[in-house]
Design a protein around this motif. Structure first.
Motif, PDB file in Angstrom:
ATOM      1  N   HIS A 129       0.800  -1.231   0.000  1.00  0.00           N
ATOM      2  CA  HIS A 129       0.000   0.000   0.000  1.00  0.00           C
ATOM      3  C   HIS A 129       0.833   1.282   0.000  1.00  0.00           C
ATOM      4  CE1 HIS A 129      -3.156  -2.816   0.753  1.00  0.00           C
ATOM      5  NE2 HIS A 129      -2.915  -2.957   2.036  1.00  0.00           N
ATOM      6  N   GLN A 131       2.551   2.962  -2.299  1.00  0.00           N
ATOM      7  CA  GLN A 131       2.353   3.942  -3.373  1.00  0.00           C
ATOM      8  C   GLN A 131       1.004   4.641  -3.221  1.00  0.00           C
ATOM      9  OE1 GLN A 131       3.050   2.514  -7.349  1.00  0.00           O
ATOM     10  NE2 GLN A 131       3.000   4.555  -8.228  1.00  0.00           N
ATOM     11  N   ARG A 132      -0.024   3.870  -2.876  1.00  0.00           N
ATOM     12  CA  ARG A 132      -1.337   4.485  -2.640  1.00  0.00           C
ATOM     13  C   ARG A 132      -1.265   5.478  -1.489  1.00  0.00           C
ATOM     14  NH1 ARG A 132      -5.625   1.061   0.521  1.00  0.00           N
ATOM     15  NH2 ARG A 132      -4.131   1.718   2.122  1.00  0.00           N
ATOM     16  N   TYR A 190       0.568   6.727  -9.684  1.00  0.00           N
ATOM     17  CA  TYR A 190      -0.328   5.875  -8.890  1.00  0.00           C
ATOM     18  C   TYR A 190      -1.462   5.321  -9.761  1.00  0.00           C
ATOM     19  CZ  TYR A 190      -4.416   4.914  -5.973  1.00  0.00           C
ATOM     20  OH  TYR A 190      -5.542   4.352  -5.428  1.00  0.00           O
ATOM     21  N   GLN A 193       0.182   2.744 -12.257  1.00  0.00           N
ATOM     22  CA  GLN A 193       0.953   1.609 -11.752  1.00  0.00           C
ATOM     23  C   GLN A 193       0.292   0.849 -10.604  1.00  0.00           C
ATOM     24  OE1 GLN A 193       4.674   3.370 -10.557  1.00  0.00           O
ATOM     25  NE2 GLN A 193       5.139   4.162 -12.601  1.00  0.00           N
ATOM     26  N   ASP A 194      -0.597   1.503  -9.855  1.00  0.00           N
ATOM     27  CA  ASP A 194      -0.998   0.898  -8.585  1.00  0.00           C
ATOM     28  C   ASP A 194      -2.502   0.783  -8.369  1.00  0.00           C
ATOM     29  OD1 ASP A 194       0.005  -0.214  -6.101  1.00  0.00           O
ATOM     30  OD2 ASP A 194      -0.825   1.540  -5.100  1.00  0.00           O
ATOM     31  N   HIS A 197      -4.582  -2.453  -8.753  1.00  0.00           N
ATOM     32  CA  HIS A 197      -4.469  -3.536  -7.770  1.00  0.00           C
ATOM     33  C   HIS A 197      -5.658  -3.531  -6.800  1.00  0.00           C
ATOM     34  CE1 HIS A 197      -0.553  -4.627  -9.182  1.00  0.00           C
ATOM     35  NE2 HIS A 197       0.004  -3.484  -8.833  1.00  0.00           N
TER      36      HIS A 197
END
Length: 248
Positions: A129, A131-132, A190, A193-194, A197
């Motif tokens: 978590h 990067q978030r 973000y 890339q993230d 997820h």
């Protein structure tokens, strides 16, 4: 826990002789407190702590509730906790030493530039978590948005090519907020890339999502801030208000 609230309502009616309106006011306040405890996965009265009560009161403040309203909530919680202690449901009263919000400082502590840098630092890019959370913290600090505005932020509100975003405040009032170029890059990374997820549905529009794919709540965002502060050794009391005032 609901059964204990019901028992407390009976106590207010039968032993203290309160009016129906007064009892309903207590129930409304305590229902909100129980909802907060459920979000924190607290199911036993013995697990209610001084810190949890403070977290709930600060969440009310962050939701722009007036000092008078927060003070009333504290009174309801205090009387409930005293009842639990008197009836031996708990070994102690966790609300006993909490000062009235009327005595709290109106302005929270601010962070120094070094502390802000510490808070925003990602020590381990592989950490779950990160990067978030880094994007969320950067946005809170760099824009001065309220945590409720961050929680409600949707991908369609981001106008990154113009370095702005649309924030929806109280009464659904909309305002345009400028976003610094470095923050734009962090948000773009973000999103690319993230975020996928967390996103369980193409229809989900919120920017910040939980592992279950649901929008992050105000309480969870506040928890993320405190967890990050602890992880980098910041010991002063910190909340979304702290970041907003550091921005100011």
């Amino acid at each position: 826990m609901q059964a204990l609230v019901d028992a407390f309502m009976d106590h207010l009616a039968l032993e203290r002789g309160l009016s129906e309106n007064s009892i309903q006011a207590y129930r409304t306040d305590l229902d909100q407190f129980l909802f907060f405890l459920q979000e924190q996965k607290i199911g036993r009265s013995s697990s209610i702590t001084h810190s949890l009560i403070l977290d709930h009161l600060m969440a009310l403040r962050e939701a722009d509730r007036s000092t008078r309203t927060v003070s009333r909530h504290l009174v309801s919680i205090r009387i409930f906790c005293r009842f639990l202690h008197d009836e031996r449901y708990t070994d102690s009263d966790p609300s006993e030493t909490i000062e009235s919000p009327r005595l709290w400082s109106l302005l929270p502590d601010t962070l120094s530039p070094d502390e802000v840098q510490q808070l925003l630092e990602i020590n381990n890019s592989a950490k779950k978590h990160q990067q978030r959370n880094r994007t969320l913290l950067e946005l809170l600090y760099a824009t001065g948005l309220r945590v409720t505005e961050i929680a409600g932020l949707k991908v369609g509100d981001l106008q990154l090519e113009e370095s702005t975003l649309r924030a929806h405040g109280k009464g659904n009032k909309e305002r345009v907020v400028p976003v610094a170029h470095t923050t734009v890059e962090i948000i773009q990374n973000y999103l690319l890339q993230d975020r996928h997820h967390y996103c369980k549905s193409e229809l989900e529009a919120h920017v910040f999502l939980s592992q279950q794919g649901r929008p992050l709540t105000r309480q969870r965002i506040w928890q993320i801030i405190k967890e990050q502060a602890r992880s980098v050794g910041i010991t002063k009391k910190i909340s979304p208000h702290t970041l907003r005032h550091s921005f100011a």
